[in-house]
Design a protein around this motif. Structure first.
Motif, mmCIF file in Angstrom:
data_model
loop_
_atom_site.group_PDB
_atom_site.id
_atom_site.type_symbol
_atom_site.label_atom_id
_atom_site.label_comp_id
_atom_site.label_asym_id
_atom_site.label_seq_id
_atom_site.Cartn_x
_atom_site.Cartn_y
_atom_site.Cartn_z
ATOM 1 N N GLY A 41 100.428 57.577 120.071
ATOM 2 C CA GLY A 41 99.926 56.453 119.291
ATOM 3 C C GLY A 41 99.483 55.367 120.248
ATOM 4 O O GLY A 41 100.196 55.038 121.193
ATOM 5 N N LEU A 42 98.293 54.833 120.044
ATOM 6 C CA LEU A 42 97.760 53.769 120.899
ATOM 7 C C LEU A 42 97.554 52.514 120.056
ATOM 8 O O LEU A 42 97.129 52.588 118.911
ATOM 9 N N PHE A 43 97.831 51.351 120.666
ATOM 10 C CA PHE A 43 97.655 50.092 119.955
ATOM 11 C C PHE A 43 97.443 48.972 120.958
ATOM 12 O O PHE A 43 97.766 49.104 122.138
ATOM 13 N N GLU A 97 85.831 48.266 122.458
ATOM 14 C CA GLU A 97 85.371 49.358 123.317
ATOM 15 C C GLU A 97 86.494 49.876 124.213
ATOM 16 O O GLU A 97 86.616 51.076 124.440
ATOM 17 N N TRP A 98 87.347 48.985 124.708
ATOM 18 C CA TRP A 98 88.439 49.402 125.590
ATOM 19 C C TRP A 98 89.351 50.409 124.903
ATOM 20 O O TRP A 98 89.820 51.354 125.526
ATOM 21 N N MET A 99 89.580 50.232 123.603
ATOM 22 C CA MET A 99 90.440 51.176 122.884
ATOM 23 C C MET A 99 89.738 52.509 122.706
ATOM 24 O O MET A 99 90.361 53.567 122.844
ATOM 25 N N ARG A 100 88.453 52.495 122.404
ATOM 26 C CA ARG A 100 87.721 53.758 122.258
ATOM 27 C C ARG A 100 87.754 54.536 123.571
ATOM 28 O O ARG A 100 87.940 55.759 123.573
ATOM 29 N N LYS A 101 87.593 53.838 124.686
ATOM 30 C CA LYS A 101 87.667 54.494 125.998
ATOM 31 C C LYS A 101 89.059 55.061 126.248
ATOM 32 O O LYS A 101 89.215 56.145 126.811
ATOM 33 N N TRP A 102 90.091 54.307 125.836
ATOM 34 C CA TRP A 102 91.464 54.751 126.031
ATOM 35 C C TRP A 102 91.751 55.993 125.185
ATOM 36 O O TRP A 102 92.370 56.947 125.658
ATOM 37 N N VAL A 103 91.283 56.006 123.955
ATOM 38 C CA VAL A 103 91.443 57.181 123.092
ATOM 39 C C VAL A 103 90.759 58.382 123.737
ATOM 40 O O VAL A 103 91.345 59.472 123.821
ATOM 41 N N ASP A 104 89.538 58.203 124.213
ATOM 42 C CA ASP A 104 88.810 59.295 124.868
ATOM 43 C C ASP A 104 89.571 59.790 126.101
ATOM 44 O O ASP A 104 89.653 61.001 126.347
#
Length: 141
Positions: free
Chosen positions: A85-87, A96-103
Motif C-alpha cells: 500500500g502506498l500513500f 506524478e510522484w505517486m504514479r512514478k512510485w506505483v510504477d
C-alpha cells in the motif's frame, strides 16, 4: 491476527497523519499495525511480510525524500510477490510522484493495493483519511 508494518517519512506531519490512519484501518480490520518512521525502520522487517505500507510526502520536483528513496530502493529487492500500500501528501503538482512510485513498485514485482496510491493535497481531509483506513483494512486481510 495479521501484523502490518506501516513505514513512512513526513516533513510536516501530513503523511504521518495518513500513516496513523492506515494503521487505524489495519486495527479496525482485526490486524496489528506497526506505524514506524523510516529512520527507525529496517527493510529486513518487511522481508517475511506478505503485505506492508509505505508512505512519503513529495519533495522538490515531485520526488521522494532521499532517506525514503534509499529505503524504497532496498525494499525493491524484496517486494516481489508482496502486496504494498502506498500513500502520501503533496503541496503542488498533480501526483506524478505517486504514479512514478506505483510504477516503480510494480516493476519490482509488487502488487499495489487498488493499483494506485492514496494521495492528499497538504493536510488529509476526511475522504483521504477514509481512503487510508480502507488501505489499511485491505492490507490486514
Amino acid at each position: 491476527m495479521k501484523e502490518v508494518n506501516v513505514i513512512y517519512w513526513s516533513s510536516t506531519g501530513n503523511t504521518q497523519a495518513m500513516a496513523e490512519a492506515v494503521g487505524a484501518g489495519v486495527e479496525e480490520a482485526g490486524g496489528k499495525a506497526n506505524v514506524i518512521e523510516v529512520s527507525a525502520a529496517d527493510a529486513s522487517m518487511l522481508k517475511d511480510a506478505d503485505s506492508f505500507a509505505l508512505g512519503a510526502s513529495a519533495m522538490g520536483d515531485e520526488e521522494l525524500d532521499a532517506e525514503m528513496d534509499d529505503f524504497v530502493t532496498t525494499v525493491e529487492g524484496i517486494c516481489s510477490g508482496k502486496t504494498v500500500g502506498l500513500f502520501g501528501s503533496y503541496d503542488w503538482g498533480d501526483g506524478e510522484w505517486m504514479r512514478k512510485w506505483v510504477d516503480r513498485m510494480t516493476a519490482a514485482g509488487a502488487t499495489v493495493v487498488n493499483g494506485e496510491g492514496v494521495i492528499a493535497n497538504l493536510t488529509p481531509d476526511d475522504d483521504a483519511v477514509a481512503e487510508c483506513k480502507a488501505l489499511g483494512a485491505a492490507l490486514a486481510k
